[in-house]
Enzyme design. Structure first.
Site, PDB file in Angstrom:
ATOM      1  N   VAL A  75      37.810  70.151  72.098  1.00 56.81           N
ATOM      2  CA  VAL A  75      36.497  69.347  71.762  1.00 56.81           C
ATOM      3  C   VAL A  75      36.776  68.330  70.901  1.00 56.81           C
ATOM      4  O   VAL A  75      37.222  68.299  69.973  1.00 56.81           O
ATOM      5  CB  VAL A  75      35.327  70.379  71.152  1.00 56.81           C
ATOM      6  N   SER A  76      36.303  67.152  71.605  1.00 61.83           N
ATOM      7  CA  SER A  76      36.752  65.692  70.881  1.00 61.83           C
ATOM      8  C   SER A  76      36.034  65.819  69.405  1.00 61.83           C
ATOM      9  O   SER A  76      35.062  66.448  69.049  1.00 61.83           O
ATOM     10  CB  SER A  76      36.305  64.684  71.808  1.00 61.83           C
TER      11      SER A  76
END
Length: 399
Positions: A75-76
């Site tokens: 998840v950036s």
């Protein structure tokens, strides 16, 4: 808030509010993006992770690693997600394709498009797809479609898309992505070219893609048909030239000899700042500019400056090369750009590099001065500087 035992309990809503306030200082510009970040519970997409880590705006959340520990999916960081969503300028009612699933970014997009819009997220990894579906359901975003497929081919069943947002590092732009765009379509993609990556917002214009904006950003590489690998040219065991595309025929024995010969230094008389813009200018103003990486040991020995441990653009001519450095210069606002050069033609290659530094400082020293275009193969060979890709070419010009 405290428990009966007196231990502090972190409040997700308070942490989320603080994260949005921080992002709003220098990243979030629109009320819509701020509102999306304010309501989507990021911690539900990273179960088991501490809340302080989840709501740190600069921390990506790794969700899968390979046998060697390399991140395969994440998840950036909220910061880069905010940047890309601002680049996308998503409006209510739009149809959006997300390439690379994690769940959280798709939920943010769902908030932006609203109940009249549609969000499709695609990933090649069944484990990631299952995780994203479960997280989206837990968070109440059942209307987001999560599809398992090779993103190289998009998701034609839900096309056309007003926006395609790519959350994996892409080396090329497949024809399917362009074909599945609507007439007002925009692709936001962390595109790798000439050895570097930039998050580029491309608008569709006459069969080609033209940059609306770009910024620094890198992601976990794309898997499947779009996989790429860089070329490594070892000078010796501790120094390597890296580049996209084939080795142009570097004179490795001569470069190896040059590394351990005395170096020269030249200074440009120009200020050193905005290194990401300057680096983009250097690599797109000459042919075959690799990135030089070297070990900390060579830095400690004084062979190279610390910049090479992270990689720096190098200009190579025969058995000689130069790379950028800096020194303190209060008269120029703090720092001055310059080069270190090695090899029998060190003077010539240093002059060439310094010329690039001076030209950038005189003509292009500001944000957003590059025009980045993607031309499909059918559009022909572009004018000026370009780098060929599997399905087309990336062209860069300066204005």
């Amino acid at each position: 808030m405290t428990t009966a035992s007196g231990n502090a309990v972190r409040d997700p809503m308070a942490l989320r509010t603080a994260m949005v306030a921080e992002l709003s200082e220098d990243t979030i510009r629109s009320e819509a993006v701020a509102a999306a970040f304010s309501v989507v519970p990021r911690h539900l997409f990273a179960p088991g992770e501490s809340l302080d880590v989840v709501y740190d705006s600069n921390t990506p959340l790794v969700t899968k690693t390979g046998p060697d520990g390399t991140a395969l999916s994440s998840v950036s960081a909220a910061h880069i997600q905010a940047v890309m969503l601002e680049q996308a300028e998503i409006e209510p009612g739009m149809r959006v394709l997300e390439i690379g699933s994690g769940g959280y970014n798709a939920a943010l997009i769902a908030e932006l498009v609203g109940p009249q819009g549609a969000v499709t997220s695609v990933d090649i990894d069944p484990e990631i797809v299952a995780r994203a579906r479960a997280s989206l359901q837990t968070a109440g975003y059942d209307r987001v479609r999560v599809v398992q497929a090779d993103a190289e081919y998009g998701v034609p069943e839900q096309a056309p898309y007003d926006r395609i947002i790519v959350t994996v590092g892409a080396w090329d732009i497949p024809p399917a992505w362009i074909a599945q765009l609507s007439e007002r379509g925009r692709i936001v993609v962390p595109l790798r070219f000439a050895g570097l990556s930039r998050c580029v917002a491309f608008d569709l214009a006459g069969g080609r893609l033209v940059s609306h904006s770009y910024c620094l950003g890198g992601f976990v590489p794309m898997q499947g048909a779009g996989t790429y690998s860089e070329t490594l040219v070892p000078i010796n065991g501790e120094a390597t030239l890296r580049m996209d595309g084939p080795d142009p025929g570097f004179d490795v024995p001569a470069l190896r000899k040059a590394v351990h010969a005395p170096r020269i230094e030249r200074w440009s008389g120009a200020a050193f700042d905005m290194p990401d813009e300057l680096e983009l200018f250097v690599v797109t103003s000459a042919s075959h500019v690799p990135f030089l990486y070297a070990s900390q040991q060579l830095v400690d020995q004084g062979v190279f400056s610390p910049a090479v441990t992270y990689g720096t653009a190098a200009v190579v001519e025969g058995g000689s090369f130069a790379y950028r450095t800096k020194r303190e210069n209060e008269g120029l606002g703090g720092w001055e750009s310059g080069v270190y050069a090695y090899g029998p033609q060190a003077e010539a290659v240093a002059d060439r590099y310094v010329g690039l530094l001076r030209r950038w400082a005189a003509d292009f020293r500001r944000r957003g001065t590059a025009r980045i275009e993607y031309l499909p193969t059918s559009a022909g060979v572009p004018d000026g500087w370009y780098v060929p890709k599997r399905h087309g070419a990336v062209a860069v010009s300066w204005r």
